[in-house]
Design an enzyme around this catalytic site. Sequence first.
Site, PDB file in Angstrom:
ATOM      1  N   ASP A 108      79.629  64.645   3.636  1.00  0.00           N
ATOM      2  CA  ASP A 108      79.299  63.250   3.288  1.00  0.00           C
ATOM      3  C   ASP A 108      80.647  62.517   3.229  1.00  0.00           C
ATOM      4  O   ASP A 108      81.124  62.183   2.158  1.00  0.00           O
ATOM      5  CB  ASP A 108      78.554  63.176   1.950  1.00  0.00           C
ATOM      6  CG  ASP A 108      79.319  63.800   0.797  1.00  0.00           C
ATOM      7  OD1 ASP A 108      80.152  64.701   1.031  1.00  0.00           O
ATOM      8  OD2 ASP A 108      79.101  63.377  -0.364  1.00  0.00           O
TER       9      ASP A 108
ATOM     10  N   ASP B  95      86.607  64.776   1.385  1.00  0.00           N
ATOM     11  CA  ASP B  95      86.050  65.399   2.603  1.00  0.00           C
ATOM     12  C   ASP B  95      87.009  65.194   3.771  1.00  0.00           C
ATOM     13  O   ASP B  95      87.228  66.103   4.590  1.00  0.00           O
ATOM     14  CB  ASP B  95      84.727  64.742   3.010  1.00  0.00           C
ATOM     15  CG  ASP B  95      83.627  64.874   1.987  1.00  0.00           C
ATOM     16  OD1 ASP B  95      83.746  64.237   0.925  1.00  0.00           O
ATOM     17  OD2 ASP B  95      82.647  65.593   2.261  1.00  0.00           O
TER      18      ASP B  95
ATOM     19  N   ASP C 251      86.585  69.386  -2.104  1.00  0.00           N
ATOM     20  CA  ASP C 251      86.278  69.823  -0.736  1.00  0.00           C
ATOM     21  C   ASP C 251      87.464  70.547  -0.087  1.00  0.00           C
ATOM     22  O   ASP C 251      87.283  71.596   0.548  1.00  0.00           O
ATOM     23  CB  ASP C 251      85.834  68.630   0.118  1.00  0.00           C
ATOM     24  CG  ASP C 251      84.502  68.066  -0.353  1.00  0.00           C
ATOM     25  OD1 ASP C 251      83.753  68.775  -1.036  1.00  0.00           O
ATOM     26  OD2 ASP C 251      84.210  66.901  -0.036  1.00  0.00           O
TER      27      ASP C 251
HETATM   28  C1  BDR Z   1      81.720  66.541  -4.567  1.00  0.00           C
HETATM   29  O1  BDR Z   1      81.443  65.164  -4.596  1.00  0.00           O
HETATM   30  C2  BDR Z   1      82.495  64.496  -3.929  1.00  0.00           C
HETATM   31  O2  BDR Z   1      83.272  63.757  -4.796  1.00  0.00           O
HETATM   32  C3  BDR Z   1      83.305  65.487  -3.226  1.00  0.00           C
HETATM   33  O3  BDR Z   1      83.422  65.094  -1.881  1.00  0.00           O
HETATM   34  C4  BDR Z   1      82.605  66.770  -3.387  1.00  0.00           C
HETATM   35  O4  BDR Z   1      81.829  67.054  -2.262  1.00  0.00           O
HETATM   36  C5  BDR Z   1      82.288  66.986  -5.880  1.00  0.00           C
HETATM   37  O5  BDR Z   1      81.314  66.918  -6.851  1.00  0.00           O
HETATM   38 CA    CA Z   2      82.022  65.770  -0.146  1.00  0.00          CA
END
Ligand code: BDR
Ligand code: CA
Length: 310
Positions: A9, A14, A240
């Site tokens: 996402d 990410d 991530d």
């Molecule tokens: C998750 O939520 C997002 O902030 C990050 O991309 C990670 O996938 C952490 O809870």
């Molecule tokens: Ca993420």
Amino acid sequence: MRRFWIDTDTASDDAVAILMALRTPDVVVDGISVVSGNVPVEMGTRNALYTVELCGKQTPVYSGIDRPLLREPSYAYFFHGPDGMGGMNYPEPAGAEDKVHAVDAFIDAVRGSPGEITLVILGPLSNIASAVRIAPDIADKIPMCYVMGGAAACLGNMTPAAEFNIWADPDAARIVFHSGIPILMVGWEHCRGEANLDDDDMAFVRSLNTPYADFTLDCNESAIKTNREWLGDPGLALPDPVTMAIALDPEVCTKRGKHFVDVETISDLTRGMTVVDELGVLNKEPNIEVCWEINIPLWKETLYTTLRDE
Ligand code: BDR
Ligand code: CA
């Protein structure tokens, strides 16, 4: 060459995880599938494309499921900024996403190369749950899957019980956790405290003086501020990228155990909780490996290696 598929996402952390995989010389990323999560799927797709182009790659990006399977979407602009990228307003990517739907592309990739493609999941599990519902045979064809999600030690960032990726689409997470795919669950706890990039770490990253190092800090500007103000943590939390570091070098995870793990889907209070039967009191077949501990210096070095010039 090792082959990866990234499901994401795409917001700021990410993007760093994608960059790490794309800049690892012995890794080929077959595809990037985007899902609704921290940001709407269209925004995540754009952010993924921008990151691919920054790395000078032509990795195909596929847009996927645009909402959780049964719930309303809930975005995290407060953490990642209005564009999911720290409010940097990066230019539009030159290229466009592939026209094939992410779920179809993922199924085709796995069926086309059984046993060869490692899956790294960085967002809610809606795409992958849909894929295993349409094509349950793919579960046996995925050699390993690393999931950034959950909170094995039970300290959530969405609720006291749940981490965002699992909370956002708990029904999808439950499907994937019981699909038979070999999974290592990397909980949110592993990005906190000393695993944050602190001021010295961030000064070191800046001193690398590469576009990748600058991008890592710039697109996370909002995340750094919110992480400090909200959680009182020392700097930049990168859930991530920690997960990607383990996928790139499994030695980064220094303690793991296979347990029966289930996801709460009914209660409002504990929606999305990853319930880990550490003691085996339920007498159920273990289905998920859980990462209990990481080597923090090695995680950071794994990141830095991908930020240096070749
Ligand atoms: C998750 O939520 C997002 O902030 C990050 O991309 C990670 O996938 C952490 O809870
Ligand atoms: Ca993420």
